[in-house]
Design an enzyme around this catalytic site. Sequence first.
Site, short mmCIF file in Angstrom:
data_model
loop_
_atom_site.label_atom_id
_atom_site.label_comp_id
_atom_site.label_asym_id
_atom_site.label_seq_id
_atom_site.Cartn_x
_atom_site.Cartn_y
_atom_site.Cartn_z
N ASN A 37 0.82 -1.21 0.00
CA ASN A 37 0.00 0.00 0.00
C ASN A 37 0.86 1.27 0.00
OD1 ASN A 37 -2.40 1.40 0.01
ND2 ASN A 37 -3.05 0.75 2.06
N HIS A 122 -14.33 -5.49 11.14
CA HIS A 122 -13.85 -4.18 11.61
C HIS A 122 -14.99 -3.26 11.97
CE1 HIS A 122 -9.55 -3.96 9.99
NE2 HIS A 122 -9.91 -5.23 9.98
N ARG A 147 -13.09 -6.41 15.68
CA ARG A 147 -12.09 -5.41 16.04
C ARG A 147 -12.80 -4.08 16.25
NH1 ARG A 147 -7.20 -2.68 12.44
NH2 ARG A 147 -8.85 -1.19 11.94
N TYR A 159 -6.26 6.63 13.44
CA TYR A 159 -6.21 5.40 12.65
C TYR A 159 -7.49 4.57 12.84
CZ TYR A 159 -5.57 0.60 11.57
OH TYR A 159 -5.80 -0.64 11.07
N ASP A 210 -6.44 -2.52 17.64
CA ASP A 210 -5.16 -2.23 16.98
C ASP A 210 -4.64 -0.87 17.45
OD1 ASP A 210 -3.03 -1.98 15.25
OD2 ASP A 210 -4.18 -2.43 13.43
N HIS A 212 -1.81 0.29 16.46
CA HIS A 212 -1.12 0.78 15.26
C HIS A 212 0.20 1.50 15.58
CE1 HIS A 212 -1.31 1.73 10.87
NE2 HIS A 212 -2.00 0.62 10.89
N GLU A 236 -3.14 -5.36 19.32
CA GLU A 236 -2.27 -5.46 18.14
C GLU A 236 -1.31 -4.28 18.03
OE1 GLU A 236 -4.60 -5.89 14.60
OE2 GLU A 236 -3.03 -5.07 13.33
N GLU A 262 2.33 -7.33 11.18
CA GLU A 262 1.80 -7.12 9.82
C GLU A 262 2.81 -6.43 8.91
OE1 GLU A 262 -1.73 -4.78 10.88
OE2 GLU A 262 -0.83 -3.05 9.92
N ARG A 283 1.16 -11.81 13.04
CA ARG A 283 0.28 -11.15 12.07
C ARG A 283 0.79 -11.20 10.64
NH1 ARG A 283 -4.02 -9.32 11.63
NH2 ARG A 283 -3.65 -7.11 11.27
N HIS A 312 -2.69 -10.76 8.55
CA HIS A 312 -3.16 -9.44 8.14
C HIS A 312 -4.10 -9.60 6.94
CE1 HIS A 312 -1.79 -5.15 6.80
NE2 HIS A 312 -2.77 -5.06 7.68
N ASP A 316 -5.97 -3.86 1.44
CA ASP A 316 -4.77 -3.87 0.58
C ASP A 316 -4.30 -5.29 0.27
OD1 ASP A 316 -4.57 -2.66 3.26
OD2 ASP A 316 -2.40 -2.75 3.12
N GLU A 339 -7.88 -11.87 9.76
CA GLU A 339 -8.51 -10.55 9.56
C GLU A 339 -9.24 -10.56 8.23
OE1 GLU A 339 -5.73 -7.28 9.28
OE2 GLU A 339 -7.31 -5.80 9.66
N TRP A 402 2.69 6.34 12.25
CA TRP A 402 1.27 6.26 11.87
C TRP A 402 0.75 4.88 12.12
CZ3 TRP A 402 -1.28 3.38 8.02
CH2 TRP A 402 -2.68 3.59 8.01
O1 EZ4 Z 1 -3.06 0.07 8.43
O2 EZ4 Z 1 -3.12 -2.34 5.82
O3 EZ4 Z 1 -4.64 -4.32 11.02
N1 EZ4 Z 1 -4.72 -3.71 10.01
C1 EZ4 Z 1 -4.02 -2.61 9.72
C2 EZ4 Z 1 -4.25 -2.03 8.35
C3 EZ4 Z 1 -3.05 -1.21 7.87
C4 EZ4 Z 1 -3.12 -1.07 6.38
C5 EZ4 Z 1 -1.93 -0.29 5.83
O4 EZ4 Z 1 -1.91 -0.38 4.45
O5 EZ4 Z 1 -3.27 -2.15 10.54
O6 EZ4 Z 1 -5.41 -1.24 8.35
CO CO Z 2 -2.92 -3.57 12.13
#
Ligand code: EZ4
Ligand code: CO
Length: 402
Positions: A37, A122, A147, A159, A210, A212, A236, A262, A283, A312, A316, A339, A402
């Site tokens: 991605n 999600h 999630r 996020y 998550d 992130h 996560e 991931e 992941r 994951h 994407d 997921e 991020w």
């Molecule tokens: O942010 O795949 O757990 N899932 C994630 C995703 C990632 C994206 C980034 O391209 O963290 O949403």
């Molecule tokens: Co994630």
Amino acid sequence: MKITDAKVFVTSPGRNFVTLKIYTEDGITGLGDCTVNGRELSVKSYLEDHLIPCLIGRDARDIEDIWQYCYRGAYWRRGPIGMAAIGAIDVALWDIKAKSLGVPVYQLLGGRSREGVTVYGHASGADKAEAMDAVAQYKEEGYRAIRVQSGIPGLESTYGVGRGRWFYEPADRTLPPENKWSTRKYMNYVPELFEAAREVVGPDIELLHDVHHRLTPQEAAEVGKRLEPYSLFWLEDAVPAENQEGLRMIRRHTTTPLAIGEVFNTIYDCQTIITEQLIDYIRMTVSHSGGLTHLRKIAALAELYHVRTGCHGPTDISPVAMSACLHFGLWVPNFGIQEFMLHSEETNAVFGWEYSFKDGMVNPPEKPGLGVEYDEELAEKYPYVRAYLPVNRREDGGMWNW
Ligand code: EZ4
Ligand code: CO
């Protein structure tokens, strides 16, 4: 069964995808996904400029040797671009071999270990009320695991909050959007989010979250502890994991299960956290970790240490890689969860596939190979558009993960 050609297709039916198609002398073809991605064209170049010329004339049945040639044969190895490219070649070769034998890919891996692949959906919302509506809707759809992500009071964006209820894709067709982050505001909010979610779903449905990559080990340890009353399935990416040893500190302080990986791409990225039993779920996914050949070695290592899989699977991951994940999940003995996100109608039209969803479990197409067809003509209607994932800054403007 000589490889005669290989082509890389980039298409954007709602979001970008990079797909590899390998052709053989007797007409059997195979598909692989290598979508990274926001960095799509780098993988296309790695394949077209460097790997594909070395594939022509090789026997498509030599999956392991071709994997070793691409990985071990490269002086500059590992990394997300190279491993995604190798992954696409590998999955396309499994697709070809399974088609040539007339069986679904999971049969080659060792056959079916379970009735179906349990997935998590999600649920997200701009605030707690919206997020709880989404949680209730997933529960009603029959998901066994959900999630939960939500906007954070006092922060404009964060996020994991989707634009529609069923669709979430963070990349944007502009320069990278900028998000703002406050660890304090997040930590003040996340326990009450899960208190509410547990009330909505009751005791039997699994809840996941998550972070992130946004906390330090000390902060993650505190969040894990504060979430213990809501009994999560996993927390996560609590920390960025370039430093695998960082997980030791979190592990010492909380029983909340941890999932990570991931963005990893080789077994060496998770070696310490698996062998020291610092995580519960790995992941890594088929398309970003060197394909089925590499991922099954990672799963075998994980099995020794009570670590289960949790591939994951956001948008994407194209239907090609998602199908590969489902075949993998049907077989892998130490399966944890998969997921799962719905693709757009445009995406599903380009990648023809039929999977089934029942009782929170998904099954891959019961056809030879992966069971996915790529419609090249239709794909041409959706040309590539440059898109970036967001960047993240703390409230004082300093760059953050991020
Ligand atoms: O942010 O795949 O757990 N899932 C994630 C995703 C990632 C994206 C980034 O391209 O963290 O949403
Ligand atoms: Co994630």
